[in-house]
Design an enzyme around this catalytic site. Structure first.
Site, mmCIF file in Angstrom:
data_model
loop_
_atom_site.group_PDB
_atom_site.id
_atom_site.type_symbol
_atom_site.label_atom_id
_atom_site.label_comp_id
_atom_site.label_asym_id
_atom_site.label_seq_id
_atom_site.Cartn_x
_atom_site.Cartn_y
_atom_site.Cartn_z
ATOM 1 N N LYS A 1 5.229 39.262 -2.586
ATOM 2 C CA LYS A 1 3.836 39.117 -2.987
ATOM 3 C C LYS A 1 3.065 40.401 -2.668
ATOM 4 O O LYS A 1 3.601 41.344 -2.090
ATOM 5 C CB LYS A 1 3.209 37.926 -2.264
ATOM 6 C CG LYS A 1 3.971 36.613 -2.447
ATOM 7 C CD LYS A 1 3.636 35.946 -3.746
ATOM 8 C CE LYS A 1 2.336 35.204 -3.645
ATOM 9 N NZ LYS A 1 2.003 34.481 -4.894
ATOM 10 N N GLU B 1 5.664 40.257 -7.434
ATOM 11 C CA GLU B 1 4.359 40.005 -8.048
ATOM 12 C C GLU B 1 3.670 41.320 -8.394
ATOM 13 O O GLU B 1 3.660 42.254 -7.587
ATOM 14 C CB GLU B 1 3.493 39.203 -7.070
ATOM 15 C CG GLU B 1 2.062 38.990 -7.506
ATOM 16 C CD GLU B 1 1.239 38.312 -6.426
ATOM 17 O OE1 GLU B 1 1.522 37.130 -6.135
ATOM 18 O OE2 GLU B 1 0.334 38.950 -5.859
ATOM 19 N N ASP C 1 0.490 38.226 -12.202
ATOM 20 C CA ASP C 1 -0.523 37.449 -11.490
ATOM 21 C C ASP C 1 -1.932 37.749 -11.985
ATOM 22 O O ASP C 1 -2.364 38.903 -12.033
ATOM 23 C CB ASP C 1 -0.428 37.752 -9.990
ATOM 24 C CG ASP C 1 -1.317 36.846 -9.164
ATOM 25 O OD1 ASP C 1 -1.295 35.620 -9.397
ATOM 26 O OD2 ASP C 1 -2.039 37.358 -8.281
ATOM 27 N N ARG D 1 0.821 -1.218 0.000
ATOM 28 C CA ARG D 1 0.000 0.000 0.000
ATOM 29 C C ARG D 1 0.851 1.263 0.000
ATOM 30 O O ARG D 1 0.550 2.224 -0.707
ATOM 31 C CB ARG D 1 -0.949 -0.027 1.199
ATOM 32 C CG ARG D 1 -1.844 1.207 1.361
ATOM 33 C CD ARG D 1 -2.468 1.702 0.066
ATOM 34 N NE ARG D 1 -3.105 0.673 -0.728
ATOM 35 C CZ ARG D 1 -3.391 0.779 -2.016
ATOM 36 N NH1 ARG D 1 -3.053 1.887 -2.682
ATOM 37 N NH2 ARG D 1 -3.976 -0.194 -2.668
ATOM 38 N N LYS E 1 2.410 24.884 -3.372
ATOM 39 C CA LYS E 1 1.116 24.304 -2.991
ATOM 40 C C LYS E 1 1.212 22.779 -3.062
ATOM 41 O O LYS E 1 0.640 22.124 -3.926
ATOM 42 C CB LYS E 1 0.009 24.847 -3.883
ATOM 43 C CG LYS E 1 -0.206 26.348 -3.700
ATOM 44 C CD LYS E 1 -1.252 26.892 -4.650
ATOM 45 C CE LYS E 1 -1.411 28.407 -4.469
ATOM 46 N NZ LYS E 1 -2.375 28.992 -5.439
#
Length: 282
Positions: free
Chosen positions: A170, A200, A222, A103, A138
């Protein structure tokens, strides 16, 4: 396509933790109860879907951590394209050991092959352009290194591995620092000569300010529509590396690549990939 593997030493702790989670406090009670001692078998790890495989190295490690005496023969390496029915690996030896590692080996190989397969689909949409497809942060907590390696197996490239790899400014950094000029000046004042700086923007006027101030190596464009992206790339050409991000879904990749952007980053490569159907057959 072949790729240099990561050292087993790096991967073993991840695989060991997964095996400990699966074996629990008392091991595989089902196998101990129903498989007579000394029973041996040869099992085959087979593809039930077409795709690109990743996780073969990890599957081998899983079986060997359960039982170093198992004979594992890898027929398809990470990065290989496979068709339904292809045998990726054979495992020969104690049946109980094969069943106990099954598994964990399949969980890793199926998950990572799904990422590699989805990445290959994105990369195919950039054919004929110089645009590279890259992943993001992510990723599944604790599994970033293997998920990012799966992106490479699919023909993609890696973005930063962690917050310590590069300065990526960001929108919230810009807001908290007091604007584009202030944040770039602060980054330039503190960055090592070895540290890349990316910023960004989501509007052309922001981009023009970034280019005027200087100090950034890469600009992240973005959530721009395709026409705005085309204008942004034209402004940046020869001056700064461009990366398109935000809403980078598979149906959109070809038109975005056609803008001439250097990189397309997509979190979907890791957070939305479907597991490739693999099975272990005795």
């Amino acid at each position: 396509m072949s790729h240099a593997p990561l050292p087993d030493l790096i991967l073993e702790p991840l695989v060991r933790a997964a095996l400990m989670e699966d074996l629990g406090t008392y091991g595989d009670v089902t196998t101990r109860a129903v498989i007579p001692a000394g029973t041996t078998y040869q099992a085959r790890l087979n593809a039930r879907q077409a795709g690109v495989v990743s996780g073969m190295q990890i599957a081998r490690i899983a079986f060997h951590l359960v039982d170093a005496g198992l004979k594992v023969n890898t027929l398809k390496t990470d990065g290989d394209a496979v068709a339904p029915g292809d045998t990726l690996m054979t495992i020969e030896g104690a049946a109980a050991s094969i069943l106990s590692g099954e598994r964990v080996a399949l969980n890793f190989a199926g998950r990572l092959s799904g990422i590699a397969t989805l990445t290959a689909s994105f990369v195919a949409e950039t054919k004929g352009t110089a645009t590279r497809v890259t992943c993001t942060r992510k990723t599944t907590p604790g599994l970033r290194i293997v998920e990012k390696q799966a992106v490479v197996h699919g023909g993609g490239f890696n973005h930063r591995y962690s917050l310590s790899d590069a300065i990526l400014i960001k929108d919230n950094h810009i807001a908290a620092a007091g604007g584009v000029r202030a944040v770039l000046e602060a980054a330039k004042a503190s960055a090592s000569h070895m540290m890349k700086v990316e910023i960004e923007v989501d509007r052309l006027d922001q981009l023009e300010e970034v280019l005027a101030v200087g100090g950034a190596d890469v600009v992240l464009l973005d959530n721009m529509d395709t026409d705005t992206l085309r204008q942004a790339v034209a402004l940046c050409r020869g001056r700064i590396v461009t990366e398109a991000s935000g809403n980078m879904t598979l149906p959109r990749i070809a038109e975005v690549a056609a803008t001439g952007v250097d990189y397309i980053s997509s979190g979907a490569l890791t957070h939305s990939a479907q597991t490739l159907d693999l099975g272990l057959d005795f």
